[in-house]
Design a protein around this motif. Structure first.
Motif, PDB file in Angstrom:
ATOM      1  N   LEU A 105     -87.309 -38.233  -7.985  1.00 34.55           N
ATOM      2  CA  LEU A 105     -88.651 -38.851  -8.695  1.00 34.55           C
ATOM      3  C   LEU A 105     -88.225 -39.771  -9.589  1.00 34.55           C
ATOM      4  O   LEU A 105     -89.063 -40.846  -9.691  1.00 34.55           O
ATOM      5  CB  LEU A 105     -89.303 -37.538  -9.033  1.00 34.55           C
ATOM      6  CG  LEU A 105     -90.559 -37.938  -9.865  1.00 34.55           C
ATOM      7  CD1 LEU A 105     -91.574 -38.404  -8.923  1.00 34.55           C
ATOM      8  CD2 LEU A 105     -91.338 -36.652 -10.476  1.00 34.55           C
ATOM      9  N   GLY A 106     -87.007 -39.513 -10.697  1.00 35.58           N
ATOM     10  CA  GLY A 106     -86.892 -40.756 -11.629  1.00 35.58           C
ATOM     11  C   GLY A 106     -86.338 -42.034 -11.069  1.00 35.58           C
ATOM     12  O   GLY A 106     -86.866 -42.888 -11.780  1.00 35.58           O
ATOM     13  N   VAL A 107     -85.789 -41.865 -10.115  1.00 30.40           N
ATOM     14  CA  VAL A 107     -85.214 -43.049  -9.476  1.00 30.40           C
ATOM     15  C   VAL A 107     -86.143 -43.761  -8.769  1.00 30.40           C
ATOM     16  O   VAL A 107     -86.636 -45.115  -9.172  1.00 30.40           O
ATOM     17  CB  VAL A 107     -83.890 -42.877  -8.646  1.00 30.40           C
ATOM     18  CG1 VAL A 107     -83.588 -43.952  -8.015  1.00 30.40           C
ATOM     19  CG2 VAL A 107     -82.892 -42.041  -9.331  1.00 30.40           C
ATOM     20  N   LEU A 108     -86.876 -43.186  -7.742  1.00 32.23           N
ATOM     21  CA  LEU A 108     -87.951 -43.828  -7.172  1.00 32.23           C
ATOM     22  C   LEU A 108     -89.025 -44.099  -8.035  1.00 32.23           C
ATOM     23  O   LEU A 108     -89.733 -45.177  -7.588  1.00 32.23           O
ATOM     24  CB  LEU A 108     -88.394 -43.026  -5.998  1.00 32.23           C
ATOM     25  CG  LEU A 108     -87.183 -42.699  -4.925  1.00 32.23           C
ATOM     26  CD1 LEU A 108     -87.807 -41.832  -3.771  1.00 32.23           C
ATOM     27  CD2 LEU A 108     -86.507 -43.992  -4.439  1.00 32.23           C
ATOM     28  N   GLY A 109     -89.306 -43.344  -9.019  1.00 33.09           N
ATOM     29  CA  GLY A 109     -90.436 -43.540  -9.954  1.00 33.09           C
ATOM     30  C   GLY A 109     -90.052 -44.724 -11.039  1.00 33.09           C
ATOM     31  O   GLY A 109     -90.995 -45.529 -11.185  1.00 33.09           O
ATOM     32  N   GLY A 110     -88.873 -45.087 -11.057  1.00 29.01           N
ATOM     33  CA  GLY A 110     -88.342 -46.378 -11.903  1.00 29.01           C
ATOM     34  C   GLY A 110     -88.805 -47.626 -10.992  1.00 29.01           C
ATOM     35  O   GLY A 110     -89.258 -48.440 -11.683  1.00 29.01           O
ATOM     36  N   GLU A 196     -86.297 -41.035 -18.858  1.00 28.41           N
ATOM     37  CA  GLU A 196     -86.097 -40.259 -17.505  1.00 28.41           C
ATOM     38  C   GLU A 196     -87.270 -39.450 -17.209  1.00 28.41           C
ATOM     39  O   GLU A 196     -87.600 -38.438 -18.162  1.00 28.41           O
ATOM     40  CB  GLU A 196     -84.488 -39.375 -17.626  1.00 28.41           C
ATOM     41  CG  GLU A 196     -84.332 -38.751 -16.218  1.00 28.41           C
ATOM     42  CD  GLU A 196     -83.090 -38.282 -16.049  1.00 28.41           C
ATOM     43  OE1 GLU A 196     -82.897 -37.589 -15.127  1.00 28.41           O
ATOM     44  OE2 GLU A 196     -82.100 -38.398 -17.211  1.00 28.41           O
ATOM     45  N   CYS A 197     -87.837 -39.619 -16.119  1.00 28.27           N
ATOM     46  CA  CYS A 197     -88.824 -38.666 -15.609  1.00 28.27           C
ATOM     47  C   CYS A 197     -88.239 -37.744 -14.517  1.00 28.27           C
ATOM     48  O   CYS A 197     -87.510 -38.265 -13.719  1.00 28.27           O
ATOM     49  CB  CYS A 197     -89.983 -39.451 -14.871  1.00 28.27           C
ATOM     50  SG  CYS A 197     -91.264 -38.638 -14.351  1.00 28.27           S
ATOM     51  N   HIS A 198     -88.546 -36.415 -14.581  1.00 28.20           N
ATOM     52  CA  HIS A 198     -87.667 -35.086 -13.838  1.00 28.20           C
ATOM     53  C   HIS A 198     -89.032 -34.441 -13.506  1.00 28.20           C
ATOM     54  O   HIS A 198     -89.913 -34.051 -14.386  1.00 28.20           O
ATOM     55  CB  HIS A 198     -86.646 -34.727 -14.505  1.00 28.20           C
ATOM     56  CG  HIS A 198     -85.605 -34.189 -13.514  1.00 28.20           C
ATOM     57  ND1 HIS A 198     -85.858 -33.054 -13.086  1.00 28.20           N
ATOM     58  CD2 HIS A 198     -84.619 -34.781 -13.195  1.00 28.20           C
ATOM     59  CE1 HIS A 198     -84.854 -33.040 -12.367  1.00 28.20           C
ATOM     60  NE2 HIS A 198     -83.990 -33.720 -12.244  1.00 28.20           N
ATOM     61  N   ILE A 199     -88.661 -33.497 -12.467  1.00 26.33           N
ATOM     62  CA  ILE A 199     -89.704 -32.385 -12.453  1.00 26.33           C
ATOM     63  C   ILE A 199     -89.049 -31.500 -13.254  1.00 26.33           C
ATOM     64  O   ILE A 199     -87.919 -31.458 -13.550  1.00 26.33           O
ATOM     65  CB  ILE A 199     -89.440 -32.149 -10.909  1.00 26.33           C
ATOM     66  CG1 ILE A 199     -88.124 -31.547 -10.445  1.00 26.33           C
ATOM     67  CG2 ILE A 199     -90.295 -32.814  -9.797  1.00 26.33           C
ATOM     68  CD1 ILE A 199     -88.011 -30.813  -9.278  1.00 26.33           C
ATOM     69  N   GLU A 200     -90.061 -30.763 -13.821  1.00 32.33           N
ATOM     70  CA  GLU A 200     -89.626 -29.733 -14.900  1.00 32.33           C
ATOM     71  C   GLU A 200     -88.633 -28.796 -14.297  1.00 32.33           C
ATOM     72  O   GLU A 200     -87.752 -28.200 -15.026  1.00 32.33           O
ATOM     73  CB  GLU A 200     -91.139 -28.652 -15.133  1.00 32.33           C
ATOM     74  CG  GLU A 200     -90.527 -27.797 -16.192  1.00 32.33           C
ATOM     75  CD  GLU A 200     -91.611 -26.794 -16.536  1.00 32.33           C
ATOM     76  OE1 GLU A 200     -91.412 -25.712 -17.159  1.00 32.33           O
ATOM     77  OE2 GLU A 200     -92.885 -26.938 -15.945  1.00 32.33           O
ATOM     78  N   ILE A 382     -89.689 -37.228 -19.495  1.00 32.51           N
ATOM     79  CA  ILE A 382     -91.058 -36.822 -19.226  1.00 32.51           C
ATOM     80  C   ILE A 382     -90.774 -35.864 -18.039  1.00 32.51           C
ATOM     81  O   ILE A 382     -89.929 -35.976 -17.252  1.00 32.51           O
ATOM     82  CB  ILE A 382     -91.583 -38.140 -18.716  1.00 32.51           C
ATOM     83  CG1 ILE A 382     -91.689 -39.056 -19.531  1.00 32.51           C
ATOM     84  CG2 ILE A 382     -93.041 -37.515 -17.959  1.00 32.51           C
ATOM     85  CD1 ILE A 382     -92.265 -40.630 -18.977  1.00 32.51           C
ATOM     86  N   PHE A 383     -91.317 -34.515 -18.212  1.00 34.15           N
ATOM     87  CA  PHE A 383     -91.542 -33.434 -17.162  1.00 34.15           C
ATOM     88  C   PHE A 383     -92.757 -33.597 -16.469  1.00 34.15           C
ATOM     89  O   PHE A 383     -93.876 -33.708 -16.946  1.00 34.15           O
ATOM     90  CB  PHE A 383     -91.196 -32.297 -17.766  1.00 34.15           C
ATOM     91  CG  PHE A 383     -89.906 -31.772 -17.797  1.00 34.15           C
ATOM     92  CD1 PHE A 383     -88.629 -32.674 -17.355  1.00 34.15           C
ATOM     93  CD2 PHE A 383     -89.603 -30.686 -18.635  1.00 34.15           C
ATOM     94  CE1 PHE A 383     -87.440 -32.207 -17.681  1.00 34.15           C
ATOM     95  CE2 PHE A 383     -88.062 -30.147 -18.809  1.00 34.15           C
ATOM     96  CZ  PHE A 383     -87.309 -30.906 -18.197  1.00 34.15           C
TER      97      PHE A 383
END
Length: 422
Positions: A105-110, A196-200, A382-383
């Motif tokens: 999610l963090g990579v593709l979200g970027g 970095e955005c990541h699932i919790e 970001i979670f």
């Protein structure tokens, strides 16, 4: 704030990217009946996933470079060529029984954030970069957050190259075999900021009915390998008092760790034996050797150190209890509690507010590349809320399309505000 300052991404496109990537390394999990993901670092599946995502980076206009540790960076230039980049990203490697979201999610979200900025014709003052970090999970080569640790200077390139998997294959050899031994320097010049955005990967957000977590930091992590050397003997003829039973000693380590946690003497300690194997692994032979890993986590560095010391003391007692038994240990990884930057956290919280998304602050129980990059620049995370009690490292791992899109809305807005624009 203006509408130009508030970025809403294409959630459907983001979801399609997540689902397409999840097909690489996919397998049918017999235990859950679900489709899982197995992309251990620098396997053929990991390399294929990387190549797919690199193609998406290039389609989004990013200039791609690969460094000597296999890290991939996609760069979007800014209006000020001398400004340091705002960096985002995560990892694509997985554990052997993963879902579709951890790291991805963090990579593709970027990348999705970059696509949206392109479509809106927005030029940032600082360049923007999206990173794919190598061997974040640590399950293949035994050290988590490995690539980001090399980037930040905590682990040397030579030490990283020499790490081996359980088949004795070195990381350096696998980088060369997969074609990801790139020419760029493994050390990362300090970015302007990292987000970095990541699932919790936990239940806190779901239990609170909140969509977004503003992460305050990452707790300390200690990984050790413990090898117990005993003596093989016949299961039927060897008296109990004459045995040097490595299997028994391994079981005592497991139960002692749980007793340490339950005692409350070590604060919020968590302890896990995730790998345990005995040799010769035969029904009618007393185990001659046991190998196990110990994963300790604690937000209090002092109490973590005390737990490590007490574990060492307990291992010594095993040798005293069973003559002929000996214990050796090897440090696999050790990181201290890492607090995140207040300024970046405030930008994230404001972005969530402006998108109308409820949020709360929480400490990460899992390790992330962000804890390494925090040594180089202002950093925060970001979670995104997960379903099913936030289960992760499991095919049941799931965040809804809406939750993923909202998390990346916050990421994209945060990146834009940190990078600046006209």
């Amino acid at each position: 704030m203006s509408t130009r300052d508030l970025i809403t991404v294409n959630g459907d496109r983001l979801w399609r990217s997540l689902m397409e990537l999840a097909e690489i390394g996919a397998y049918d999990d017999e235990r859950t009946g679900l489709r899982g993901v197995n992309r251990l670092a620098l396997t053929d599946a990991d390399a294929a996933g990387r190549r797919l995502v690199i193609g998406w980076m290039e389609q989004a206009g990013l200039a791609v470079r690969v460094d000597r540790m296999g890290n991939v960076y996609g760069r979007r230039e800014g209006g000020d060529p001398g400004a340091r980049p705002v960096l985002t990203g995560s990892h694509l490697d997985s554990v052997a029984t993963a879902g579709a979201f951890d790291g991805c999610l963090g990579v593709l979200g970027g990348i999705e954030a970059i696509r949206t900025l392109n479509e809106r014709g927005i030029t940032t003052r600082h360049p923007l970069e999206v990173a794919i970090f190598t061997e974040e999970e640590g399950v293949r080569f035994g050290t988590d957050m490995l690539r980001s640790a090399v980037a930040a200077g905590r682990v040397s390139l030579e030490d990283a190259y020499a790490l081996t998997d359980r088949d004795g294959v070195t990381l350096g050899a696998e980088l060369a075999r997969t074609g990801f031994d790139g020419p760029a320097s493994e050390r990362l010049d300090p970015p302007h900021a990292y987000v970095e955005c990541h699932i919790e990967q936990g239940p806190v957000l779901a239990n609170a009915g909140v969509e977004i977590g503003v992460v305050t930091g990452v707790q300390g992590i200690s990984w050790q390998e413990v090898v117990i050397h005993g003596r093989a003997a016949h299961a039927g003829t060897t008296p109990t008092e004459l045995r040097a039973d490595a299997g028994l000693a391994a079981a005592q380590v497991v139960t002692n760790l749980r007793a340490m946690v339950d005692s409350g003497s070590y604060g919020e300690l968590r302890a896990t034996v995730g790998h345990l194997a005995v040799h010769p692994d035969l029904t009618n032979i007393v185990p001659a050797r046991a190998e196990l890993t110990v994963d300790l986590r604690n937000p209090d560095d002092g109490l973590m150190a005390r737990a490590e010391e007490d574990l060492v003391a307990f291992l010594r007692t095993l040798e005293e209890r069973q003559p002929g038994l000996s214990v050796t240990t090897r440090r696999m990884a050790r990181t201290s509690h890492v607090p995140f930057d207040d300024g970046v956290r405030k930008v994230i919280a404001q972005a969530a507010d402006d998108h109308g998304l409820a949020h709360l602050s929480l400490l990460s129980g899992a390790g992330h590349d962000a804890q390494e990059i925090a040594a180089l620049c202002p950093t925060a995370m970001i979670f995104v809320r997960g379903e099913y009690d936030g289960i992760s490292h499991n095919p049941r791992e799931y965040s809804t399309p809406e939750a993923c899109a909202h998390g990346i809305d916050v990421l994209a807005t945060t990146l834009l505000r940190l990078a600046g624009h006209d």
